[in-house]
Design a protein around this motif. Structure first.
Motif, PDB file in Angstrom:
ATOM      1  N   CYS A  37     -86.795  47.483 -13.903  1.00 24.41           N
ATOM      2  CA  CYS A  37     -85.897  46.215 -13.710  1.00 24.41           C
ATOM      3  C   CYS A  37     -86.890  44.918 -13.560  1.00 24.41           C
ATOM      4  CB  CYS A  37     -84.802  46.203 -12.755  1.00 24.41           C
ATOM      5  SG  CYS A  37     -83.809  47.482 -12.597  1.00 24.41           S
ATOM      6  N   VAL A  38     -86.618  43.935 -14.462  1.00 19.45           N
ATOM      7  CA  VAL A  38     -87.364  42.894 -14.391  1.00 19.45           C
ATOM      8  C   VAL A  38     -86.355  41.508 -14.083  1.00 19.45           C
ATOM      9  CG1 VAL A  38     -89.538  43.503 -15.113  1.00 19.45           C
ATOM     10  CG2 VAL A  38     -87.758  42.331 -16.608  1.00 19.45           C
ATOM     11  N   HIS A  39     -86.678  40.341 -13.734  1.00 17.67           N
ATOM     12  CA  HIS A  39     -86.126  39.249 -13.665  1.00 17.67           C
ATOM     13  C   HIS A  39     -86.702  38.086 -14.870  1.00 17.67           C
ATOM     14  CE1 HIS A  39     -83.881  39.193  -9.673  1.00 17.67           C
ATOM     15  NE2 HIS A  39     -83.532  40.091 -10.543  1.00 17.67           N
ATOM     16  N   LEU A  40     -85.831  37.712 -15.744  1.00 17.37           N
ATOM     17  CA  LEU A  40     -86.164  36.589 -16.633  1.00 17.37           C
ATOM     18  C   LEU A  40     -85.587  35.181 -16.299  1.00 17.37           C
ATOM     19  CD1 LEU A  40     -85.431  38.549 -20.022  1.00 17.37           C
ATOM     20  CD2 LEU A  40     -87.675  38.811 -18.507  1.00 17.37           C
ATOM     21  N   LYS A  41     -86.513  34.331 -16.043  1.00 16.09           N
ATOM     22  CA  LYS A  41     -85.978  32.936 -16.073  1.00 16.09           C
ATOM     23  C   LYS A  41     -87.176  32.168 -16.583  1.00 16.09           C
ATOM     24  CE  LYS A  41     -86.377  32.384 -10.889  1.00 16.09           C
ATOM     25  NZ  LYS A  41     -85.744  33.699 -10.457  1.00 16.09           N
ATOM     26  N   ASP A  42     -86.929  30.918 -17.216  1.00 15.04           N
ATOM     27  CA  ASP A  42     -88.075  30.212 -17.573  1.00 15.04           C
ATOM     28  C   ASP A  42     -88.730  29.047 -16.693  1.00 15.04           C
ATOM     29  OD1 ASP A  42     -89.942  29.491 -19.759  1.00 15.04           O
ATOM     30  OD2 ASP A  42     -88.261  29.645 -21.133  1.00 15.04           O
ATOM     31  N   TYR A  43     -89.817  28.474 -17.303  1.00  8.40           N
ATOM     32  CA  TYR A  43     -90.572  27.511 -16.349  1.00  8.40           C
ATOM     33  C   TYR A  43     -90.640  26.551 -17.468  1.00  8.40           C
ATOM     34  CZ  TYR A  43     -94.875  26.010 -13.502  1.00  8.40           C
ATOM     35  OH  TYR A  43     -95.751  25.534 -12.553  1.00  8.40           O
ATOM     36  N   LYS A  44     -90.302  25.249 -16.884  1.00  3.21           N
ATOM     37  CA  LYS A  44     -89.864  24.166 -17.620  1.00  3.21           C
ATOM     38  C   LYS A  44     -90.544  22.683 -16.849  1.00  3.21           C
ATOM     39  CE  LYS A  44     -86.537  21.108 -19.660  1.00  3.21           C
ATOM     40  NZ  LYS A  44     -85.224  20.830 -20.000  1.00  3.21           N
ATOM     41  N   VAL A  45     -91.425  22.245 -17.571  1.00  2.00           N
ATOM     42  CA  VAL A  45     -91.807  20.729 -17.033  1.00  2.00           C
ATOM     43  C   VAL A  45     -91.045  19.761 -17.655  1.00  2.00           C
ATOM     44  CG1 VAL A  45     -93.925  19.190 -16.662  1.00  2.00           C
ATOM     45  CG2 VAL A  45     -94.294  21.806 -16.753  1.00  2.00           C
ATOM     46  N   THR A  46     -90.526  18.695 -16.663  1.00  2.00           N
ATOM     47  CA  THR A  46     -89.889  17.841 -17.155  1.00  2.00           C
ATOM     48  C   THR A  46     -90.519  16.374 -17.419  1.00  2.00           C
ATOM     49  OG1 THR A  46     -89.439  16.927 -14.996  1.00  2.00           O
ATOM     50  CG2 THR A  46     -87.874  18.550 -15.530  1.00  2.00           C
ATOM     51  N   LYS A  47     -89.844  15.365 -17.811  1.00  2.00           N
ATOM     52  CA  LYS A  47     -90.674  14.286 -18.059  1.00  2.00           C
ATOM     53  C   LYS A  47     -91.367  13.606 -16.841  1.00  2.00           C
ATOM     54  CE  LYS A  47     -87.103  12.116 -20.169  1.00  2.00           C
ATOM     55  NZ  LYS A  47     -86.359  11.123 -20.799  1.00  2.00           N
ATOM     56  N   ASP A  48     -90.862  13.661 -15.704  1.00  2.00           N
ATOM     57  CA  ASP A  48     -91.395  13.115 -14.689  1.00  2.00           C
ATOM     58  C   ASP A  48     -92.466  14.030 -14.103  1.00  2.00           C
ATOM     59  OD1 ASP A  48     -89.638  15.284 -13.518  1.00  2.00           O
ATOM     60  OD2 ASP A  48     -88.671  13.481 -12.217  1.00  2.00           O
ATOM     61  N   HIS A  49     -92.572  15.201 -14.898  1.00  2.00           N
ATOM     62  CA  HIS A  49     -93.957  16.111 -14.543  1.00  2.00           C
ATOM     63  C   HIS A  49     -93.521  17.107 -13.549  1.00  2.00           C
ATOM     64  CE1 HIS A  49     -96.243  12.383 -15.916  1.00  2.00           C
ATOM     65  NE2 HIS A  49     -95.836  13.247 -17.015  1.00  2.00           N
ATOM     66  N   THR A  50     -92.121  17.171 -13.045  1.00  2.00           N
ATOM     67  CA  THR A  50     -91.965  18.078 -12.083  1.00  2.00           C
ATOM     68  C   THR A  50     -91.425  19.372 -12.754  1.00  2.00           C
ATOM     69  OG1 THR A  50     -89.571  17.468 -12.206  1.00  2.00           O
ATOM     70  CG2 THR A  50     -90.937  16.467 -10.442  1.00  2.00           C
ATOM     71  N   VAL A  51     -91.526  20.449 -11.958  1.00  2.00           N
ATOM     72  CA  VAL A  51     -91.182  21.850 -12.716  1.00  2.00           C
ATOM     73  C   VAL A  51     -89.668  22.285 -12.211  1.00  2.00           C
ATOM     74  CG1 VAL A  51     -92.005  24.273 -12.593  1.00  2.00           C
ATOM     75  CG2 VAL A  51     -93.652  22.462 -12.570  1.00  2.00           C
ATOM     76  N   ILE A  52     -89.103  22.874 -13.029  1.00  2.00           N
ATOM     77  CA  ILE A  52     -87.743  23.312 -12.972  1.00  2.00           C
ATOM     78  C   ILE A  52     -87.425  24.859 -13.563  1.00  2.00           C
ATOM     79  CG2 ILE A  52     -86.747  20.960 -12.616  1.00  2.00           C
ATOM     80  CD1 ILE A  52     -85.652  21.241 -15.355  1.00  2.00           C
ATOM     81  N   MET A  53     -86.389  25.261 -12.943  1.00  2.00           N
ATOM     82  CA  MET A  53     -86.125  26.686 -13.746  1.00  2.00           C
ATOM     83  C   MET A  53     -85.124  26.189 -14.824  1.00  2.00           C
ATOM     84  SD  MET A  53     -85.119  28.925 -10.313  1.00  2.00           S
ATOM     85  CE  MET A  53     -86.198  29.279  -9.109  1.00  2.00           C
ATOM     86  N   ALA A  54     -85.420  27.077 -15.732  1.00  2.00           N
ATOM     87  CA  ALA A  54     -84.573  26.692 -17.211  1.00  2.00           C
ATOM     88  C   ALA A  54     -84.109  28.107 -17.886  1.00  2.00           C
ATOM     89  CB  ALA A  54     -85.675  26.017 -18.214  1.00  2.00           C
ATOM     90  N   PRO A  55     -82.924  28.050 -18.533  1.00  2.00           N
ATOM     91  CA  PRO A  55     -82.812  29.167 -19.215  1.00  2.00           C
ATOM     92  C   PRO A  55     -83.688  29.875 -20.016  1.00  2.00           C
ATOM     93  CG  PRO A  55     -81.017  27.446 -19.620  1.00  2.00           C
ATOM     94  CD  PRO A  55     -82.289  26.919 -18.883  1.00  2.00           C
ATOM     95  N   VAL A  56     -83.729  31.109 -20.267  1.00  2.00           N
ATOM     96  CA  VAL A  56     -84.651  31.912 -21.219  1.00  2.00           C
ATOM     97  C   VAL A  56     -85.051  31.094 -22.503  1.00  2.00           C
ATOM     98  CG1 VAL A  56     -85.572  34.228 -21.892  1.00  2.00           C
ATOM     99  CG2 VAL A  56     -84.468  33.986 -19.865  1.00  2.00           C
ATOM    100  N   GLY A  57     -86.065  30.802 -22.932  1.00  2.00           N
ATOM    101  CA  GLY A  57     -86.407  30.208 -24.132  1.00  2.00           C
ATOM    102  C   GLY A  57     -86.342  28.771 -24.235  1.00  2.00           C
ATOM    103  N   GLY A  58     -85.917  27.872 -22.906  1.00  2.00           N
ATOM    104  CA  GLY A  58     -86.131  26.724 -22.597  1.00  2.00           C
ATOM    105  C   GLY A  58     -87.204  26.070 -21.855  1.00  2.00           C
ATOM    106  N   GLY A  59     -88.106  26.944 -21.723  1.00  2.00           N
ATOM    107  CA  GLY A  59     -89.407  26.415 -21.090  1.00  2.00           C
ATOM    108  C   GLY A  59     -90.837  26.845 -21.735  1.00  2.00           C
ATOM    109  N   ASN A  60     -91.617  27.012 -20.827  1.00  2.00           N
ATOM    110  CA  ASN A  60     -92.910  27.233 -21.420  1.00  2.00           C
ATOM    111  C   ASN A  60     -93.388  28.788 -21.622  1.00  2.00           C
ATOM    112  OD1 ASN A  60     -93.462  24.557 -21.602  1.00  2.00           O
ATOM    113  ND2 ASN A  60     -94.325  24.374 -19.928  1.00  2.00           N
ATOM    114  N   GLN A  88     -76.871  30.605 -22.614  1.00  2.00           N
ATOM    115  CA  GLN A  88     -77.962  30.217 -23.460  1.00  2.00           C
ATOM    116  C   GLN A  88     -79.089  31.324 -23.317  1.00  2.00           C
ATOM    117  OE1 GLN A  88     -78.539  26.404 -21.207  1.00  2.00           O
ATOM    118  NE2 GLN A  88     -77.646  25.172 -23.032  1.00  2.00           N
ATOM    119  N   SER A  89     -79.407  31.939 -22.206  1.00  2.00           N
ATOM    120  CA  SER A  89     -80.360  32.690 -22.168  1.00  2.00           C
ATOM    121  C   SER A  89     -80.041  34.035 -22.918  1.00  2.00           C
ATOM    122  CB  SER A  89     -80.407  33.071 -20.584  1.00  2.00           C
ATOM    123  OG  SER A  89     -80.873  32.145 -19.967  1.00  2.00           O
ATOM    124  N   TYR A  90     -78.867  34.619 -22.906  1.00  2.00           N
ATOM    125  CA  TYR A  90     -78.193  35.594 -23.836  1.00  2.00           C
ATOM    126  C   TYR A  90     -78.319  35.370 -25.229  1.00  2.00           C
ATOM    127  CZ  TYR A  90     -75.711  39.241 -25.698  1.00  2.00           C
ATOM    128  OH  TYR A  90     -75.279  40.347 -26.555  1.00  2.00           O
TER     129      TYR A  90
END
Length: 255
Positions: free
Chosen positions: A186-209, A244-246
């Motif tokens: 088993c693994v966990h999938l979630k994305d790693y996104k950088v916002t306009k103000d340079h902070t890092v947030i969690m994002a739906p799969v496919g919505g980040g880097n 969105q991830s699905y």
């Protein structure tokens, strides 16, 4: 057989605290297209029997849990029985208990968890440890995570690798998937996104880097069965995040 996607219900924890809301949420998860779920942070009134009944109702298989560390250590037999009721063979721990995060105490993890992990294995189940970025702190030249995998064989301890926390730790998810190829059913999938103000947030799969086509291709070369979508913090509705991830995973061939 391709890795099957699922929903980590920690994402929906506000909406799974009683049987009525749990039922409503599982209906929506099923309608998104998911066929498997992980139970985490659900309400105490949603007993193993109720959870199984509702999930069966919507064609959802319970494949993994995050269980309370005290139950794992001191109520192992009953915990195993609960998982038998749910038809679930993977018993998870969501994070490293605070005392073992100390470099002077990490070596005691294997001593304290040896008996319950043996009981879980002997019951035909597997203990699954979920990593965070803190597990990539080095103590005496080794990552905390490596103390666990050095102490236990793959049939005693699996790792629920989490793509976001691997990226947050500054390590390559694909490399660690390959490193633990025989430990990650088993693994966990979630994305790693950088916002306009340079902070890092969690994002739906496919919505980040994170390169998820590469991640999924790497998982195909392992013993991974279930890739469970999780988003601890959502910018919008957690139901929308799961959908969105699905949809993204479905677009690259995974359901």
């Amino acid at each position: 057989m391709k890795v099957q996607t699922g929903a980590q219900l920690y994402t929906l924890r506000k909406f799974t605290q009683d049987p009525k809301d749990f039922d409503r949420s599982m209906k929506r998860v099923s309608e998104m297209g998911y066929k498997t779920v992980q139970l985490s942070a659900i309400g105490a009134s949603v007993t193993p029997a109720i959870a199984r009944e509702i999930c069966d109702k919507y064609g959802l298989k319970i494949v993994l849990t995050h269980s309370d560390v005290k139950r794992i250590l001191t109520d192992t037999e009953n915990l195993i029985h609960d998982h038998e009721i749910m038809g679930c063979k993977y018993i998870g721990l969501g994070s490293m208990p605070e005392k073992y995060q100390d470099p002077e105490w990490i070596t005691y993890f294997s001593e304290d968890f040896k008996k319950p992990l043996d009981m879980i294995r002997d019951a035909g189940m597997l203990f699954m440890y979920h990593n965070h970025n803190l597990d990539f702190f080095k103590a005496h030249g080794k990552y905390l995570l490596e103390y666990l995998t050095d102490a236990f064989a793959p049939d005693e301890l699996g790792i629920t690798l989490d793509t976001y926390w691997l990226a947050a730790a500054g390590v390559n998810p694909v490399e660690w998937i390959a490193k633990y190829a025989d430990r990650i059913p088993c693994v966990h999938l979630k994305d790693y996104k950088v916002t306009k103000d340079h902070t890092v947030i969690m994002a739906p799969v496919g919505g980040g880097n994170i390169n998820f086509p590469a991640v999924m291709a790497a998982l195909e070369k392992t013993n991974c069965q279930y890739a469970l979508v999780e988003q601890d913090v959502c910018e919008e509705s957690p139901f929308l995040a799961l959908k969105q991830s699905y949809d993204y995973l479905s677009s690259i061939g995974y359901h």
